[in-house]
Design a protein around this motif. Structure first.
Motif, PDB file in Angstrom:
ATOM      1  N   TRP A 162      40.550  50.056  42.866  1.00  0.00           N
ATOM      2  CA  TRP A 162      40.256  49.190  41.800  1.00  0.00           C
ATOM      3  C   TRP A 162      41.538  48.617  41.138  1.00  0.00           C
ATOM      4  O   TRP A 162      42.395  49.515  40.971  1.00  0.00           O
ATOM      5  N   ASP A 166      39.852  43.475  38.455  1.00  0.00           N
ATOM      6  CA  ASP A 166      38.381  43.844  38.940  1.00  0.00           C
ATOM      7  C   ASP A 166      37.130  44.339  37.842  1.00  0.00           C
ATOM      8  O   ASP A 166      35.964  44.554  37.967  1.00  0.00           O
ATOM      9  N   GLU A 298      33.337  45.913  49.210  1.00  0.00           N
ATOM     10  CA  GLU A 298      33.468  44.432  49.333  1.00  0.00           C
ATOM     11  C   GLU A 298      32.134  43.858  48.770  1.00  0.00           C
ATOM     12  O   GLU A 298      31.776  42.657  48.553  1.00  0.00           O
ATOM     13  N   SER A 321      33.880  44.974  40.044  1.00  0.00           N
ATOM     14  CA  SER A 321      33.547  44.168  41.183  1.00  0.00           C
ATOM     15  C   SER A 321      34.610  43.586  41.617  1.00  0.00           C
ATOM     16  O   SER A 321      35.444  42.838  40.897  1.00  0.00           O
ATOM     17  N   ARG A 322      34.615  43.309  43.016  1.00  0.00           N
ATOM     18  CA  ARG A 322      35.824  42.865  43.641  1.00  0.00           C
ATOM     19  C   ARG A 322      35.575  41.211  44.227  1.00  0.00           C
ATOM     20  O   ARG A 322      36.459  40.463  44.086  1.00  0.00           O
ATOM     21  N   GLN A 323      34.441  40.828  43.783  1.00  0.00           N
ATOM     22  CA  GLN A 323      33.881  39.805  44.275  1.00  0.00           C
ATOM     23  C   GLN A 323      33.449  38.815  42.955  1.00  0.00           C
ATOM     24  O   GLN A 323      33.184  39.482  42.024  1.00  0.00           O
ATOM     25  N   LYS A 325      34.483  36.784  41.132  1.00  0.00           N
ATOM     26  CA  LYS A 325      35.436  36.853  39.859  1.00  0.00           C
ATOM     27  C   LYS A 325      35.461  35.478  38.820  1.00  0.00           C
ATOM     28  O   LYS A 325      35.268  35.425  37.821  1.00  0.00           O
TER      29      LYS A 325
END
Length: 466
Positions: A162, A166, A298, A321-323, A325
């Motif tokens: 991370w 993120d 992901e 969270s990677r998604q 954003k």
């Protein structure tokens, strides 16, 4: 307020202001207090500072909160509510904050030992090093130093890594969950939730009109893979909410093989996972595996807060969270969280200098030392009436009545003796766990503990069968 803040922390000034406000209106019954935002604007301080003061007053039993209504001052002559015909959760909250009540329903690990004092001392040192920064330099998603520290703590390998970008930090856990519900567009969507589940989470999902399907935890502490597979195949599941390690209020962890089986199913179906990491730091086995290290990063979001293991002075919630954003950043800008950058820096320094890890080692040991005599006494005196689920961490004990008793009747019998318990039905939206209770006796001496268990035994024997 400006003059007062020069000699103490801002929340202390807010606390004194509220005390005077309640004293001025002491003859008007349950006086409604200003909202967080109203008071923040009136006193020109952050919302998080107002929250500190309100939380302290709640713990002292001077005020109480009502869902979707606000905070109210409690008259000194306030009587105990029996809860007949009213919302059970509200009745628990109100009575738990009533002076003189013996509270067996709370879930407050840091009542044993907190990091509030070291945190405030470090913050005081940092205030001398960092001048007050202009409002334009505020970071809406949280202080970069703390986001970096959290990203490093959650990174376990090149795959499961991370970065600061993120991580998103908000005023409290409730606010973070509300943002997630909006960003993930969960209204009218279907999600799977392990059960029992924290009542705060359940009520937020219910208020947002989310369709919740509960999967009861098995005796081993894990989920039934066959049932999960069937639901993933037949339902349009938006995501699944699971504990990262320690599942509360049950206080257990899924076996390794079960955790791997569940992770494989979720990966096969491409299911998004929302991981509740609020309690993993309180597990007896500090090096226990986390669910997130078995999932596709992901399709993973994780949330937690500092309050459970640092204390009331660190109420912030956070999400990884990677998604999403863009959506997350937009919602954080809209919320305009006004968080103290210095306090966030202080928390980051506690991670960096190893103080949090040292504290957690002591906290886990103290929690286990307090639970052990409580469990022994429950089994010794109520072994014929209750089954105790052996906890693997945390500050509470999950028990099940061996007879199908009316637990609401048990709850109200205990209230008449000025004892508050948490019936299991609070931890479900679908009527599960009606024969269960969550108990916390950490704050009571040996005499109080024995007396409370005796009262509970009487209530269980006198309660009618369902």
């Amino acid at each position: 307020m400006t003059a007062v803040r020069e000699t103490g922390f801002a929340y202390q000034a807010v606390y004194r202001y509220l005390m005077q406000l309640m004293a001025d209106s002491s003859d008007s019954g349950h006086t409604r207090l200003p909202s967080l935002r109203q008071l923040a604007n009136r006193l020109n301080v952050s919302i998080s500072t107002i929250q500190y003061a309100y939380s302290l007053l709640e713990k002292e039993g001077r005020i109480y909160s009502v869902a979707k209504s606000g905070y109210y001052a409690r008259p000194a002559s306030c009587t105990v509510l029996t809860g007949n015909g009213s919302d059970l959760l509200e009745t628990v909250y109100v009575n738990a904050r009533h002076p003189g009540m013996q509270v067996l329903s709370a879930e407050d690990p840091v009542s044993v030992q907190s990091l509030d004092r070291p945190l405030l001392l470090l913050e005081r040192e940092l205030l001398r090093q960092y001048p007050r920064q202009p409002q334009l330099l505020d970071q809406p998603c949280g202080e970069i130093e703390l986001r970096t520290a959290l990203a490093a703590r959650y990174t376990t390998s090149p795959t499961y890594c991370w970065h600061a970008e993120d991580v998103y930090i908000g005023a409290d856990l409730r606010g973070m969950l509300e943002i997630l519900i909006a960003v993930l567009e969960l209204k009218h969507a279907t999600i799977l939730v392990e059960s029992p589940c924290d009542w705060v989470i359940l009520r937020l999902l219910q208020a947002a009109e989310v369709r919740v399907i509960e999967l009861p935890l098995q005796a081993c502490g894990g989920l039934e893979p066959q049932r999960l597979a069937a639901l993933l195949s037949t339902e349009n599941v938006r995501l699944m909410l699971l504990s990262s390690g320690l599942s509360m209020p049950r206080g257990t962890q899924a076996p390794t093989d079960n955790r791997h089986a569940i992770a494989r199913l979720l990966d096969e179906h491409g299911t998004w996972v929302l991981e509740n990491d609020c309690y993993s730091e309180l597990a007896d086995a500090a090096d226990g595996a986390r669910l997130r290290d078995l999932l596709n990063p992901e399709r993973l979001l994780a949330f937690s807060s500092f309050e459970k293991f640092i204390g009331i002075e660190a109420p912030y919630g956070y999400v990884l969270s990677r998604q999403w954003k863009g959506e997350l950043q937009r919602h954080f800008l809209l919320r305009s969280f006004r968080l103290s950058p210095i306090r966030q820096k202080a928390i980051a320094r506690l991670y960096g200098n190893g103080r949090i890890d040292q504290h957690l080692q002591v906290l886990r040991r103290l929690l286990k030392e307090r639970r052990t005599p409580m469990i022994h006494l429950l089994r010794e005196r109520l072994g014929d009436a209750l089954h105790v689920v052996e906890p693997q961490g945390g500050a509470t004990v999950w028990v099940q009545a061996l007879r199908p008793v009316d637990m609401r009747d048990v709850f109200q019998r205990m209230l008449k003796h000025q004892v508050v318990i948490a019936p299991g039905e609070l931890f479900s939206l679908q009527g599960l766990h009606n024969r269960h209770l969550r108990l916390n006796l950490l704050g009571h001496g040996e005499h109080d503990l024995a007396g409370a268990i005796g009262l509970l035994g009487d209530a269980l024997r006198l309660a009618p069968l369902e």
